[in-house]
Write an enzyme that holds these catalytic residues in place. Structure first.
Site, PDB file in Angstrom:
ATOM      1  N   ARG A   1      65.812 -13.207  33.755  1.00 15.02           N
ATOM      2  CA  ARG A   1      65.826 -11.877  32.693  1.00 15.02           C
ATOM      3  C   ARG A   1      66.889 -12.255  31.711  1.00 15.02           C
ATOM      4  O   ARG A   1      67.446 -12.030  30.817  1.00 15.02           O
ATOM      5  CB  ARG A   1      67.323 -11.463  33.601  1.00 15.02           C
ATOM      6  CG  ARG A   1      68.248 -12.020  33.969  1.00 15.02           C
ATOM      7  CD  ARG A   1      69.349 -11.168  34.074  1.00 15.02           C
ATOM      8  NE  ARG A   1      70.962 -11.771  34.590  1.00 15.02           N
ATOM      9  CZ  ARG A   1      71.612 -11.753  34.481  1.00 15.02           C
ATOM     10  NH1 ARG A   1      72.134 -10.563  34.940  1.00 15.02           N
ATOM     11  NH2 ARG A   1      72.458 -12.457  35.619  1.00 15.02           N
TER      12      ARG A   1
ATOM     13  N   ASP B   1      77.506 -18.101  31.060  1.00 14.63           N
ATOM     14  CA  ASP B   1      77.296 -17.458  32.361  1.00 14.63           C
ATOM     15  C   ASP B   1      78.229 -16.582  33.068  1.00 14.63           C
ATOM     16  O   ASP B   1      78.932 -17.355  33.714  1.00 14.63           O
ATOM     17  CB  ASP B   1      76.325 -18.203  33.369  1.00 14.63           C
ATOM     18  CG  ASP B   1      74.831 -17.877  33.077  1.00 14.63           C
ATOM     19  OD1 ASP B   1      74.740 -17.344  31.621  1.00 14.63           O
ATOM     20  OD2 ASP B   1      73.952 -18.557  33.198  1.00 14.63           O
TER      21      ASP B   1
ATOM     22  N   ASP C   1      73.191 -24.778  37.716  1.00 14.05           N
ATOM     23  CA  ASP C   1      72.385 -24.582  36.309  1.00 14.05           C
ATOM     24  C   ASP C   1      73.110 -23.389  35.457  1.00 14.05           C
ATOM     25  O   ASP C   1      73.166 -22.525  34.398  1.00 14.05           O
ATOM     26  CB  ASP C   1      71.538 -23.234  37.191  1.00 14.05           C
ATOM     27  CG  ASP C   1      71.889 -22.148  37.715  1.00 14.05           C
ATOM     28  OD1 ASP C   1      72.307 -22.666  38.686  1.00 14.05           O
ATOM     29  OD2 ASP C   1      71.916 -20.917  37.673  1.00 14.05           O
ATOM     30  N   ASN C   2      74.578 -23.452  36.369  1.00 14.60           N
ATOM     31  CA  ASN C   2      75.640 -22.909  34.763  1.00 14.60           C
ATOM     32  C   ASN C   2      76.550 -23.979  34.213  1.00 14.60           C
ATOM     33  O   ASN C   2      77.413 -23.843  34.417  1.00 14.60           O
ATOM     34  CB  ASN C   2      76.441 -21.738  35.403  1.00 14.60           C
ATOM     35  CG  ASN C   2      75.926 -20.720  36.018  1.00 14.60           C
ATOM     36  OD1 ASN C   2      74.584 -20.227  35.736  1.00 14.60           O
ATOM     37  ND2 ASN C   2      76.054 -20.023  37.062  1.00 14.60           N
TER      38      ASN C   2
HETATM   39  P1  AMP Z   1      73.154 -16.106  37.425  1.00 18.66           P
HETATM   40  O1  AMP Z   1      73.129 -16.073  38.526  1.00 18.66           O
HETATM   41  O2  AMP Z   1      72.949 -15.322  36.554  1.00 18.66           O
HETATM   42  O3  AMP Z   1      73.567 -17.905  36.829  1.00 18.66           O
HETATM   43  O4  AMP Z   1      71.573 -16.112  37.737  1.00 18.66           O
HETATM   44  C1  AMP Z   1      70.378 -17.233  38.812  1.00 18.66           C
HETATM   45  C2  AMP Z   1      68.951 -16.967  38.478  1.00 18.66           C
HETATM   46  O5  AMP Z   1      69.011 -16.320  38.922  1.00 18.66           O
HETATM   47  C3  AMP Z   1      68.723 -17.060  37.223  1.00 18.66           C
HETATM   48  O6  AMP Z   1      67.412 -18.114  37.232  1.00 18.66           O
HETATM   49  C4  AMP Z   1      69.368 -15.688  36.925  1.00 18.66           C
HETATM   50  O7  AMP Z   1      68.009 -16.221  35.702  1.00 18.66           O
HETATM   51  C5  AMP Z   1      67.999 -14.985  37.277  1.00 18.66           C
HETATM   52  N1  AMP Z   1      68.323 -13.929  37.699  1.00 18.66           N
HETATM   53  C6  AMP Z   1      69.811 -12.817  37.890  1.00 18.66           C
HETATM   54  N2  AMP Z   1      69.057 -11.627  37.639  1.00 18.66           N
HETATM   55  C7  AMP Z   1      68.219 -11.737  37.825  1.00 18.66           C
HETATM   56  C8  AMP Z   1      67.523 -10.232  37.739  1.00 18.66           C
HETATM   57  N3  AMP Z   1      68.217  -8.794  37.953  1.00 18.66           N
HETATM   58  N4  AMP Z   1      66.170 -10.521  37.128  1.00 18.66           N
HETATM   59  C9  AMP Z   1      65.992 -11.532  38.029  1.00 18.66           C
HETATM   60  N5  AMP Z   1      66.188 -12.724  37.183  1.00 18.66           N
HETATM   61  C10 AMP Z   1      67.792 -13.006  37.626  1.00 18.66           C
HETATM   62 MG    MG Z   2      73.207 -19.092  35.321  1.00 17.75          MG
END
Ligand code: AMP
Ligand code: MG
Length: 493
Positions: A94, A263, A253-254
């Site tokens: 996203r 993040d 990944d963070n």
């Molecule tokens: P995060 O927990 O925000 O670090 O995200 C972990 C993974 O989930 C990353 O690959 C993000 O791009 C993906 N991700 C989180 N929220 C969304 C969303 N609403 N739509 C698509 N991918 C998402």
């Molecule tokens: Mg992330």
């Protein structure tokens, strides 16, 4: 007629140098981009055309609707360990890297949109973000920056005019974030997991050029780079702990290569000192609890070492493992040294003494047993240095319980040369009075969801000067009232 200058002077090294590490992509169309917040000071420090960006045209750009001249929007691929389990394919699901600029001092920065629509890495997600979590990342990142902690920063937040369905309908939004880079431990893991050693090497060379250019021509540059990441991350997590910050989702990944905090999801600051503090609704096991953050960081760095192993010694993997272990083995001492140095500053000590660690641990144990607010304990200790200990003592359920410790601290300080006033001034310059208090953050985000952006603007102003006491802001320094209850944060996707 002269043409308007471009909004950004992009120079897109990631797009240029790393084909195969991303997918070129575009933002989704949204109905009604509207600027919620624009970070004028950051825009100026980046040498951007602030007035041109803080406009309707800027809102379109920050919503991802129209790519500015010179942009090469792309979604980066990465993998990552999430809560300990490996996901071989994550990536910008996203987010879009619009491009890179060189800031006023010549440092390369990524300009990234978060919430700009689905990409090939969305894995069934909608690619969107909503106002609350976007503003939470904005507020927390700016607060961390003002506290002097390395972090990505927010350049703008726009509402999209879309309704996004989460547990209930929410107003859509996009965050524009500025980062030293978006290289993550998980970026290395993606290619390592596929056995693509040459790509890991290419990525490492890119990372070195960007974050450790002095290593570029050195013989052991990959191991040296890994050592630098260990050093940066040890320093970073010490800063988190010293200020009472719980990241909440320390997946690989963070975890950045740059050493910046990235993040901001379910993060929060502690009120009372509690190593077991967990705020995230999904962290059931307390994996990312306040006190576990250094150990988790070291675990994440072990995953980076694994991903880079083939670069450390391609001909002898046993030797590569020994080299990696030695480099990683420095982490506990680096962390401890950074934490001790930070605690000395917080307690107004200018010299090093053998018994300091015990003095610090005793204070934390008292704070925990007596429910004392972490942030205010250090802040009010400054006044205790100049003979006014009552605000500090009153934070403890039984104020007399902390008197023997105060005597020890005074004896320790008596061996140093500075005057009491000098000590207080120094302590107040490192112990914040204003942090993003959980109830104030929630209040501001709730108002914003309802269309009132005044509270979040006020909060940002308060947090921009965390060390300067300002009349009228008393309620921003107080911990949450007990009526606020136990605090839970959500991942905010
Ligand atoms: P995060 O927990 O925000 O670090 O995200 C972990 C993974 O989930 C990353 O690959 C993000 O791009 C993906 N991700 C989180 N929220 C969304 C969303 N609403 N739509 C698509 N991918 C998402
Ligand atoms: Mg992330």
């Amino acid at each position: 007629m002269t043409a308007n200058p471009p909004l950004f002077q992009f120079d897109n090294s990631y797009a240029r140098d790393l084909p195969g590490f991303y997918v070129a992509w575009e933002g989704a169309k949204v109905p009604a981009p509207q600027m919620i917040l624009f970070n004028q000071a950051l825009a100026e420090s980046l040498g951007l055309e602030a007035d041109a960006l803080n406009s309707g045209q800027g809102a379109d750009v920050f919503a991802g609707v129209s790519a500015p001249d010179g942009a090469s929007p792309l979604a980066q691929v990465y993998a990552g360990h999430q809560f300990g389990g490996f996901s071989p394919q994550l990536g910008d699901g996203r987010a879009l890297l619009l491009g890179e600029i060189l800031d006023a001092s010549g440092t390369r920065k990524d300009i990234q949109l978060k919430g700009s629509g689905p990409t090939p890495f969305s894995r069934g997600g909608d690619g969107k973000a909503v106002v609350g979590p976007v503003l939470r990342e904005y507020v927390m990142g700016e607060a961390m920056h003002a506290l002097g902690i390395p972090t990505t920063r927010a350049l703008a937040a726009v509402a999209t005019g879309e309704t996004i369905y989460r547990e209930s309908p929410k107003p859509g939004a996009v965050l524009t974030r500025v980062a030293a880079s978006h290289l993550r431990v998980g970026t290395f893991q993606f290619f390592a997991a596929r056995g693509e050693t040459e790509k890991v090497r290419q990525l490492a060379d890119y990372a070195i050029a960007r974050h450790d250019p002095d290593l570029a021509e050195t013989p052991d540059r990959y191991l040296s780079m890994f050592r630098r990441v260990v050093e940066r991350q040890a320093a970073l997590v010490a800063r988190w702990v010293l200020v009472g910050f719980v990241h909440g989702v320390m997946n690989t990944d963070n975890t950045t290569i740059s050493g910046e905090t990235i993040d901001y999801g379910p993060c929060a600051f502690i009120d009372a000192f509690d190593p077991a503090a967990v705020f995230s609704s999904i962290d059931h096991g307390g994996r990312y609890a306040f006190g576990r953050q250094p150990a988790i960081l070291q675990w994440n760095l072990a995953r980076l070492a694994e991903a880079m192993l083939a670069l450390f010694n391609p001909d002898d993997l046993d030797n590569a493992v020994d080299l990696a272990s030695a480099a990683l083995g420095r982490f506990p001492d680096l962390y401890k040294a950074a934490w001790l140095a930070g605690m000395r500053e917080k307690l107004g000590l200018a010299t090093v003494a053998e018994e300091d660690e015990a003095l610090f641990e005793d204070l934390l144990a008292l704070m925990q047993a007596q429910g004392a607010d972490y942030t205010l304990s250090f802040r009010h200790l400054g006044a205790a240095a100049t003979g006014s200990p009552s605000a500090f003592r009153d934070l403890f359920v039984d104020p007399t319980a902390v008197d023997p410790w105060l005597d020890q601290w005074r004896e320790r300080r008596a061996r140093e040369a500075e005057t009491d006033d000098q000590v207080k001034t120094r302590m107040d310059s490192v112990n914040p009075l204003y942090i993003p208090r959980n109830h104030k953050v929630e209040e501001a985000l709730q108002a914003a969801e309802d269309g009132d952006y005044t509270p979040v603007k006020t909060l940002l102003d308060v947090l921009s000067r965390p060390f300067d006491e300002r009349p009228g802001l008393e309620r921003y320094s107080e911990p949450a009232p007990s009526s606020f209850g136990p605090y839970q944060t959500f991942c905010g996707t």
